[in-house]
Enzyme design. Sequence first.
Site, PDB file in Angstrom:
ATOM      1  N   PRO A  11       0.943  -1.057   0.048  1.00 44.50           N
ATOM      2  CA  PRO A  11      -0.302  -0.275  -0.526  1.00 44.50           C
ATOM      3  C   PRO A  11       0.878   1.412   0.449  1.00 44.50           C
ATOM      4  CG  PRO A  11      -0.003  -1.310   2.063  1.00 44.50           C
ATOM      5  CD  PRO A  11       0.857  -1.274   1.068  1.00 44.50           C
ATOM      6  N   ASN A  12       0.449   2.810  -0.900  1.00 42.33           N
ATOM      7  CA  ASN A  12       0.464   3.479  -0.903  1.00 42.33           C
ATOM      8  C   ASN A  12       2.321   3.471  -1.682  1.00 42.33           C
ATOM      9  OD1 ASN A  12      -1.232   4.798   0.848  1.00 42.33           O
ATOM     10  ND2 ASN A  12      -0.152   3.752   2.365  1.00 42.33           N
ATOM     11  N   ARG A  19       5.148  11.119  -2.160  1.00 42.57           N
ATOM     12  CA  ARG A  19       4.742  10.727  -0.868  1.00 42.57           C
ATOM     13  C   ARG A  19       6.218  11.306  -0.354  1.00 42.57           C
ATOM     14  NH1 ARG A  19       4.389   4.688   1.154  1.00 42.57           N
ATOM     15  NH2 ARG A  19       4.433   5.025   3.337  1.00 42.57           N
ATOM     16  N   TYR A  24      11.091   8.603   0.636  1.00 43.21           N
ATOM     17  CA  TYR A  24      10.920   7.901  -0.052  1.00 43.21           C
ATOM     18  C   TYR A  24      11.792   8.354  -1.393  1.00 43.21           C
ATOM     19  CZ  TYR A  24       7.780   5.739   3.333  1.00 43.21           C
ATOM     20  OH  TYR A  24       7.430   5.304   4.995  1.00 43.21           O
ATOM     21  N   ASN A  75       8.584  -5.298  -0.808  1.00 44.54           N
ATOM     22  CA  ASN A  75       7.882  -4.131   0.458  1.00 44.54           C
ATOM     23  C   ASN A  75       7.023  -4.217  -0.121  1.00 44.54           C
ATOM     24  OD1 ASN A  75       7.723  -2.166   1.324  1.00 44.54           O
ATOM     25  ND2 ASN A  75       8.823  -1.056  -0.889  1.00 44.54           N
ATOM     26  N   ALA A  78       3.592  -1.029   4.916  1.00 41.76           N
ATOM     27  CA  ALA A  78       2.654  -0.791   5.970  1.00 41.76           C
ATOM     28  C   ALA A  78       2.176  -2.796   6.465  1.00 41.76           C
ATOM     29  CB  ALA A  78       1.544   0.068   6.085  1.00 41.76           C
ATOM     30  N   GLU A  99      13.042  -9.404   1.369  1.00 40.00           N
ATOM     31  CA  GLU A  99      12.564  -8.526   1.678  1.00 40.00           C
ATOM     32  C   GLU A  99      13.321  -6.975   1.879  1.00 40.00           C
ATOM     33  OE1 GLU A  99      11.271  -8.449   6.180  1.00 40.00           O
ATOM     34  OE2 GLU A  99      10.736  -6.358   6.179  1.00 40.00           O
ATOM     35  N   HIS A 101      12.878  -2.444   1.407  1.00 44.70           N
ATOM     36  CA  HIS A 101      12.209  -1.407   1.792  1.00 44.70           C
ATOM     37  C   HIS A 101      13.125  -0.091   1.293  1.00 44.70           C
ATOM     38  CE1 HIS A 101       9.642  -3.085   4.744  1.00 44.70           C
ATOM     39  NE2 HIS A 101      10.224  -4.155   5.178  1.00 44.70           N
ATOM     40  N   ARG A 108      13.748   4.609  11.726  1.00 47.08           N
ATOM     41  CA  ARG A 108      12.326   5.075  12.226  1.00 47.08           C
ATOM     42  C   ARG A 108      11.304   4.987  13.742  1.00 47.08           C
ATOM     43  NH1 ARG A 108       9.379   5.023   6.843  1.00 47.08           N
ATOM     44  NH2 ARG A 108       8.141   6.929   7.748  1.00 47.08           N
TER      45      ARG A 108
HETATM   46  C1  DQA Z   1       8.433   1.093   3.418  1.00 43.74           C
HETATM   47  C2  DQA Z   1       8.398   1.623   5.291  1.00 43.74           C
HETATM   48  C3  DQA Z   1       7.411   0.920   6.344  1.00 43.74           C
HETATM   49  O1  DQA Z   1       7.807   1.470   6.822  1.00 43.74           O
HETATM   50  C4  DQA Z   1       6.194   2.238   5.355  1.00 43.74           C
HETATM   51  O2  DQA Z   1       5.136   2.058   5.997  1.00 43.74           O
HETATM   52  C5  DQA Z   1       6.242   2.061   3.364  1.00 43.74           C
HETATM   53  C6  DQA Z   1       7.336   1.623   2.920  1.00 43.74           C
HETATM   54  C7  DQA Z   1       9.384   1.432   2.645  1.00 43.74           C
HETATM   55  O3  DQA Z   1       9.617   1.217   1.355  1.00 43.74           O
HETATM   56  O4  DQA Z   1      10.895   2.255   2.754  1.00 43.74           O
HETATM   57  O5  DQA Z   1       4.930   2.107   3.214  1.00 43.74           O
HETATM   58  O6  DQA Z   1       8.201  -0.191   3.265  1.00 43.74           O
END
Ligand code: DQA
Length: 160
Positions: A11-12, A19, A24, A75, A78, A99, A101, A108
Amino acid sequence: MDSSVLVLNGPNLNLLGTREPDIYGSETLADIQAKVERRGRERGLAVNFRQSNAEHELIEWIHAAKGSADGIILNAGAFTHTSIAIADALSGVALPVVEVHLSNIYKREPFRHHSHISRVAEGVICGFGSDSYLMGVDAMASILARRLAATGASPLRKAK
Ligand code: DQA
């Protein structure tokens, strides 16, 4: 192309580019997709790159990866911190998982310090912006090459 990799985004991540660019970066998800596909070609991996804001859709794609992909780079956004269901789906298909990110989740907020995905991942790469994905492709290429050397066949080809 010998192997095929599913690269899943949660998501997002469709909002990348606008964003929270201080966290990011300013690249869009399409920019990252192009870089990941290029790195995949260089490493002999066919990349299937997807994004969804819906947990159930990510789970369906993970299920469908069994028999169609050799590994998953994920990735989960959240959902990383909340989704036992995604972790269970990954265990269920028993494919190697890397995994990734963009941000360093350990630098964080405390709620980002726990990942349900890490329990089922071969390894975790975080904090290097879009390079985390490229390192993820390199890591997956090594994992699959090692498995190929050990078994003489990729999990996908063995299943056929
Ligand atoms: C994320 C880190 C997560 O905590 C966050 O909710 C994201 C992006 C990252 O790529 O840094 O949506 O996965």
